[in-house]
Scaffold this motif. Structure first.
Motif, PDB file in Angstrom:
ATOM      1  N   THR A 177       0.842  -1.202   0.000  1.00  0.00           N
ATOM      2  CA  THR A 177       0.000   0.000   0.000  1.00  0.00           C
ATOM      3  C   THR A 177       0.876   1.250   0.000  1.00  0.00           C
ATOM      4  OG1 THR A 177      -1.638  -1.238   1.242  1.00  0.00           O
ATOM      5  CG2 THR A 177      -1.933   1.151   1.147  1.00  0.00           C
ATOM      6  N   ILE A 178       1.989   1.207   0.718  1.00  0.00           N
ATOM      7  CA  ILE A 178       2.935   2.334   0.716  1.00  0.00           C
ATOM      8  C   ILE A 178       3.432   2.569  -0.709  1.00  0.00           C
ATOM      9  CG2 ILE A 178       5.204   3.097   1.529  1.00  0.00           C
ATOM     10  CD1 ILE A 178       4.603   1.364   4.092  1.00  0.00           C
ATOM     11  N   THR A 179       3.843   1.499  -1.369  1.00  0.00           N
ATOM     12  CA  THR A 179       4.324   1.603  -2.754  1.00  0.00           C
ATOM     13  C   THR A 179       3.238   2.183  -3.656  1.00  0.00           C
ATOM     14  OG1 THR A 179       5.930  -0.181  -2.572  1.00  0.00           O
ATOM     15  CG2 THR A 179       5.019   0.219  -4.765  1.00  0.00           C
ATOM     16  N   LYS A 180       2.035   1.655  -3.540  1.00  0.00           N
ATOM     17  CA  LYS A 180       0.943   2.124  -4.404  1.00  0.00           C
ATOM     18  C   LYS A 180       0.628   3.597  -4.161  1.00  0.00           C
ATOM     19  CE  LYS A 180      -1.573  -2.093  -5.466  1.00  0.00           C
ATOM     20  NZ  LYS A 180      -2.666  -3.000  -5.034  1.00  0.00           N
ATOM     21  N   ALA A 181       0.644   4.012  -2.910  1.00  0.00           N
ATOM     22  CA  ALA A 181       0.331   5.399  -2.585  1.00  0.00           C
ATOM     23  C   ALA A 181       1.306   6.341  -3.280  1.00  0.00           C
ATOM     24  CB  ALA A 181       0.400   5.602  -1.062  1.00  0.00           C
TER      25      ALA A 181
ATOM     26  N   ILE B 276       6.251  10.753   0.129  1.00  0.00           N
ATOM     27  CA  ILE B 276       6.478   9.845   1.252  1.00  0.00           C
ATOM     28  C   ILE B 276       5.125   9.465   1.835  1.00  0.00           C
ATOM     29  CG2 ILE B 276       8.749  10.764   1.871  1.00  0.00           C
ATOM     30  CD1 ILE B 276       7.309  12.192   4.241  1.00  0.00           C
ATOM     31  N   VAL B 277       5.143   8.409   2.643  1.00  0.00           N
ATOM     32  CA  VAL B 277       3.932   7.969   3.320  1.00  0.00           C
ATOM     33  C   VAL B 277       4.170   8.076   4.824  1.00  0.00           C
ATOM     34  CG1 VAL B 277       2.444   5.967   3.769  1.00  0.00           C
ATOM     35  CG2 VAL B 277       3.208   6.467   1.434  1.00  0.00           C
ATOM     36  N   VAL B 278       3.130   8.513   5.539  1.00  0.00           N
ATOM     37  CA  VAL B 278       3.204   8.571   6.996  1.00  0.00           C
ATOM     38  C   VAL B 278       1.942   7.903   7.541  1.00  0.00           C
ATOM     39  CG1 VAL B 278       3.135  10.125   8.990  1.00  0.00           C
ATOM     40  CG2 VAL B 278       4.661  10.602   7.081  1.00  0.00           C
ATOM     41  N   GLN B 279       2.104   7.141   8.602  1.00  0.00           N
ATOM     42  CA  GLN B 279       0.946   6.447   9.153  1.00  0.00           C
ATOM     43  C   GLN B 279       0.253   7.295  10.229  1.00  0.00           C
ATOM     44  OE1 GLN B 279       4.197   5.773   9.352  1.00  0.00           O
ATOM     45  NE2 GLN B 279       4.570   4.085  10.765  1.00  0.00           N
ATOM     46  N   GLU B 280      -0.877   6.786  10.698  1.00  0.00           N
ATOM     47  CA  GLU B 280      -1.760   7.499  11.622  1.00  0.00           C
ATOM     48  C   GLU B 280      -1.035   8.165  12.809  1.00  0.00           C
ATOM     49  OE1 GLU B 280      -5.183   7.254  10.758  1.00  0.00           O
ATOM     50  OE2 GLU B 280      -5.399   8.958  12.112  1.00  0.00           O
ATOM     51  N   ASP B 281      -0.250   7.375  13.516  1.00  0.00           N
ATOM     52  CA  ASP B 281       0.287   7.870  14.787  1.00  0.00           C
ATOM     53  C   ASP B 281       1.372   8.949  14.653  1.00  0.00           C
ATOM     54  OD1 ASP B 281       2.056   6.095  13.750  1.00  0.00           O
ATOM     55  OD2 ASP B 281       2.246   4.846  15.542  1.00  0.00           O
TER      56      ASP B 281
END
Lengths: 256, 256, 256, 256, 256, 256, 256, 256
Positions: free
Chosen positions: G7-11, H74-79
């Motif tokens: 999902t990180i890659t797809k995002a 980049i991707v960042v998660q909820e927390d």
């Protein structure tokens, strides 16, 4: 049966050296293994001419493998769609008149058809010079292992006699550049260098830039536009394929 | 119709990015575009599996292009002759049981058949790492543009999820080496390194060295012999082709 | 008579390829073109054996050309003076028992005598591996163009079958190193690496370090001392010449 | 007798430094150790002149070692066959008037004969500049260790006085280029650069391109054709050998 | 008087070659031209010993020229202030017990005093190996032009006999490393590698790390701490100067 | 007393940064740390002028360290002998009017005297540009750390204001070249490039080539002959020293 | 929630490819991510134009990060102080009218404000060519991954259509240079190259050198002075910021 | 007012050198300018500690600029979403719990906030060593210009005293590696090297791998997982940001 290493060695050396001896004299010598030259070579071999193609790298295909910006896809326009079909290359329409193909499939099929048609390919071999005679005519090419110059060795080259030489070496147009640099007073138009990107104009210009620029020397593909100072085109390949087709026709008219 | 540069750009980016998005999750991810992996990928795609093949260079085919010592010929023995015929690769008998083929024709046909069969090829992309999970199973691979490491850039990679990964990266066996280096205590046989040249023994050993070496990871071709410490073979390719065939069969047995 | 470029090309390719085919199977394959191997090869060719010598560089002679610290002179002691005379190398006495010769004359005469004696030399060719068989015996060598590795190309090697292989590759002892690295459990003494400089001890040790270190593999010259961990000698060459002489004798005893 | 390392060192330094001191003033200084200069130097030394030859690399012989395309064979035509015999170089007829010789044997014998004849060779030494005087005459050369420029060191050169300087440095013609670049208004024809390959014309032209191009400076071999803008020849060496012969004759006529 | 280029050449070659011949046998050979060795060499020459110092670069002085982080200043503490005065090096107090000097003045005065005292300096010369004898004693060094290795040439070295060798080669401690690597079983403490920075402890440790580590081999300066695994010090040079002083005393005690 | 690392750091940074701030405005800025500039700087500092010298390398002295062909000796003729004595450089007569000195002693004493005289030296700093004003006058120089360009970083330079700038950068004459390249229409004679070697003429020409070539810019040493197209001299240094002397005199006449 | 690599890659791929598709056609394409272009881009995005900025390196900011000589500080004069305040960049007055700011703070705030304003930045992307049409107008740019040329790959570029192109590539002025080199007869003033350093004149000149140099092509920042042959300025950035401001105004006048 | 180049120079040198003098003694020295260290530094500066951050490159931000595979996202998660908001970094939700941000905006805002908060950044400065004391405690770091090692110069470093050192140097963990390599017997866990990719586990592990590994030395970000042998994460940055937050808390607990 036990496999014998030495028989393997002999099979390779024997087959190659006989071919090399045979191909020191050819009808057409093509320099560069990009798409335009692959089409031209295939056409000429189909007609029964003795054809040798020299590629400096390990793999043929030039810049076609990488598509556009490393995304391995190419675009072909309407009038070159027939060539894709002829070479069994899959494609689908993206927009009206724009067809997308896989660049890896395209290039591998252009290569395999050329070899199947009887084109004799010599890879890892670089063009080093032309051969000329008094009547100001290109009569062949001077070749060497690419590895010789990469390894910075001082080793003499060998020669291939050819009735026609086709320069399909892309932006650098190395055969034409050599003729221009070494025969300053010759009746040659010169290498102008490609103009900025303009796909449409670049494609159209290829129709007249693909021509015999010096007796015995035909230029095709991006090299043709570079020599004429016409625009570059980027990852659209229709004109390239048609240019190769035309180069073959010009060569045939000289050979007959 | 006037060709529009921007439509060409869009066609390429759109087609590639959709494909990339789609292939972030596959049945089989093959690392390396040499002959064994090309056979394996073709077999798997024919069976209807979703197959992605990653090649770090511009062109696929590995060392096959150069034949033996830059003489572009390869040798294939009796029991792999059927594969040559299946892929329409011309050959002739040199000696009893030794068949010579043009290495350029061979490699270009292996590539074109793979793509035609539905294998999705990503060239210029390097393997950087494996993905794992608690149950000590390879669940995919970590990739990056080859150009990133060549240009010495510091850029994070992306990931591909795969049910099965096949390591066909030749002498280096990079996937297997990574697993061994990074999971020291894992139940893995280790990369021993290939033994001296001995074509006959090398070819014979490939039959048992082609196998699943770690859950989710199959090794094929020269990588298989390197991992097992079996002899190298040189420019005889029969065993390579049969090893690819076998790797596909092992993968299928895992996928079903 | 007008000179024809293509006949020149054919003459070279034809003569070389026939020689190469013929020399895929020899009595003795010598790796490295330094003084010890040149002496050994000359002796063996004089006896009528079929001898091939492989040198990775363009020119044979190794470090002998540069004398000591780029002053092109070498020193030879009393007991090797006969060899200088036998090879028509001029010298004069510097001090009691120390003879000075021109290093350029020395090396060019060692090379020319070897070729005149019938040694077939392949320059620009690198040793890549050994060939072995079940009975733990070196049965030949695996070679490639030096330019292949310098140019960082991925190209398969070819093979030469030999009854005896002589490693005369100097400090690196590449043949012995390869055997040791690839056949860990083999009955081989190992490559210890040369000890500090001590001309006298180094010269004396060569008499017993020149020997068959593995079935089918003889080591000579500086490689012999490197394998045995004996001292290096610097620009005194008597021991080298005598070591080559001895290597030839050991080879003959194996061949008969 | 125990060998003493220090006596070996002294023997080499003493012998070389005395020779160097002696050869700071010579009759003829030849720049470049290729075949034409080796013939010229041998001829001049036989006549009793004091002759020094400077070669920038470790080994003399230039591109002759590698034959054609790394196949170590050369071709010599009818009129230079006598020189092969004179230098004890074996050959056989390939075709009517085309003789094939082993390039390694050829080059090593040219070198060894030159040194035996009394030519003093300084290898690893590069030409850096010419020496001149008011009367616009080359009066010697300026030299340095080749290693100085390769290692990118800033170190001053030293000088050799010579009555005649011969430029046998091949395609680059470095002595002639230096004269042309540094004495713009001088009565010199200029360095035109070689024309495309044409063995026959190249060989014929050497007869008049070998000449004194500037007072005190003679040019020979490929450098002669490069300076005159005559064709290159590839791996046929007859003209080279005859050019060296002629250069010696011109030098003698100047020295007497 | 007209200046003659050849006399200039002769003056240089003659003077140097006589010196080189003379210094093939010395009392003390110092490897490395940094501050500790310059002090040691000066002390020994003052006492009348025959002293040769070998420096691999063009200029002596090592890292002292650059001060700290390219700011050309050094710091010297109280107990080494006398040495600054003795060498006419200007300084001023920065803080209580901390004296600042110009690093360029410091290094140039250390060098000029050494040469004035009779130290014979050979720059551009690299240490390549030690000389040893049965009684496990260093009896001299093996040297070569630095340019030989930088230019990647294969040229044999020459030798210098010395009663004592002093290793002042800084962090690498090349003489000690060579002894340790090549004489594994010898009675030598080994090269541990320097510990993290701690000026005070590093300076204090130098007093006992400067010592004879192997018969005939003394170590000084940063090399002494590197061999002993003591801390490094950065741009404070008092301990270095005192270490050179001590190394000279140890050498004298061995020589007498 | 325990040594404190941070006090050492502070002493160096504080002393250097104050000096740098102070020397952003000077009477004379000398570019290049070779012998001519060292003499000129010493003379000017003795007269009480504020003098800064910028050297791009770690060590000053340029090519003087290496003598002739790496033999560390230089020659000085009669009329410059006084300067050797003035700088306490030892010498001896080789031939009538030719004096030999140790190049290492010579260069280290020239440097140490310059610093002792009050010349502020900035090493590891490269000249990047000149500063100019409307009245077409050089008013200072633009400098940067040498490491910035070597490491291929993109970092802006800083500036030094000077009443007079002296270009003593040897063969390249970088300050003069910059003025010529960047101010095409300016009233400047141009950089012709040095002529071939001729020690006598080169030395004589230096007397008039050392001059103010552009308002505020004086050229000295080898740079002076390069700018004027006068001959080069090799390892004879008398003219260089006298040229530095003269450059100082010209500068003083401009400053007063 | 368990994080899923795919999902990180797809995002990342999805978000970027949609943006790339969208930005193949823009109002303004800015080449180069230095301070002038960052100001210009921010202004244009604030006005609501669709703006893409292409930077060849990983990080934007060009030479501003390094301040002057690696001391990370910049100077800004009175009339550009407002821009610092507008971008929240701290500063203090050093001297009357000279303000010092932290170069790292300055550059990071210029970048972050640009992106916040809606500028779409493409880093690691190099300008390769311009796009043109018959009416001699720049209609866009041709781009490629920087890594493609660094890794020496042969891969075709893609194109971006733009109503206005702004060249902010500093000293090299790559867009302007390309137009000049490829369209020789075009109505373009040419790239003269910057003159020597003169902060005051350089800053003043920027006011008129920032302009539309060719239909559709505006030049700004140091590139503007380079094209006009105006002086360079060093680490004073007021003029750069004002030049970016002016470039935006010119662009707006063309777009409306 | 006319701009004066010298005042610009003085402003920069004066401001920087005073800052450097002041920051030779700090509360916290952070090595590496990646996201985790930028967060940690900002937190510490906000609390009023004296904080210096050292970055070896020109630009801070490490691998964050390039997003994933050169797609700058980049991707960042909820927390970790709160941290994005706190730093004014825009983001949008891609999938449930996955937030996408522009990598260029993210990194430039992290940097600008750090400097605004009072963090003193030294870019182009490399970590070279740690400082230690008897009680086995890291008491500071040893630094040098990055350009010194890139340009292969031999220049001594300087030192920074710090109560706490934080290693945020990514995969290499250079501070921790140095401690482990140089203090073999110390009470340190060791650098294990990161495990294969597994975003979820990698992120979770960071919570306990971020810790004080040696007295005075805290490790954060990817360096923390590398030291502990925990998985790598790829282009998801939530854990990195939280790790920086935690490193600051640990440091504060040590400082109080």
């Amino acid at each position: 049966m036990e496999l014998d290493d030495i028989t393997i060695t002999k099979a390779i050396v024997d087959d190659f050296s006989k071919t090399f001896m045979d191909y020191t004299e050819v009808d057409v010598a093509l320099v560069g293994g990009g798409p335009a030259n692959l089409i031209a070579a295939t056409r000429l071999a189909h007609k029964g001419y003795k054809v040798a193609l020299f590629e400096k790298k390990l793999a043929l295909g030039g810049g076609m493998w990488g598509g556009g910006m490393m995304f391995p896809r190419i675009v072909v326009q309407e009038d070159a769609k027939d060539i894709l079909e002829e070479f069994d290359i899959n494609y689908h329409e993206y927009d009206n008149g724009y067809y997308v193909a896989n660049s890896i499939e395209s290039v591998s099929k252009l290569i395999s058809k050329a070899v199947s048609s009887g084109v004799q390919v010599f890879n890892l071999v670089s063009f080093e010079d032309v051969m000329i005679r008094e009547d100001d005519r290109v009569t062949g090419i001077v070749i060497n292992w690419t590895a010789v110059s990469v390894a910075n060795l001082h080793v003499d080259p060998l020669t291939i006699r050819a009735k026609v030489v086709i320069d399909g070496t892309g932006h650098e147009a190395v055969v034409c550049s050599t003729v221009q640099r070494k025969i300053p007073g010759a009746k040659f138009d010169g290498v102008v260098g490609e103009r900025p990107m303009w796909a449409d104009a670049g494609e159209r210009r290829l129709k007249d830039t693909t021509r015999e620029v010096y007796p015995g020397l035909i230029v095709t593909g991006m090299a043709a536009n570079a020599v004429a100072g016409a625009p570059r085109m980027g990852p659209v390949f229709g004109g390239m394929l048609l240019s190769g087709d035309m180069a073959a026709k010009i060569a045939i008219s000289k050979l007959d």
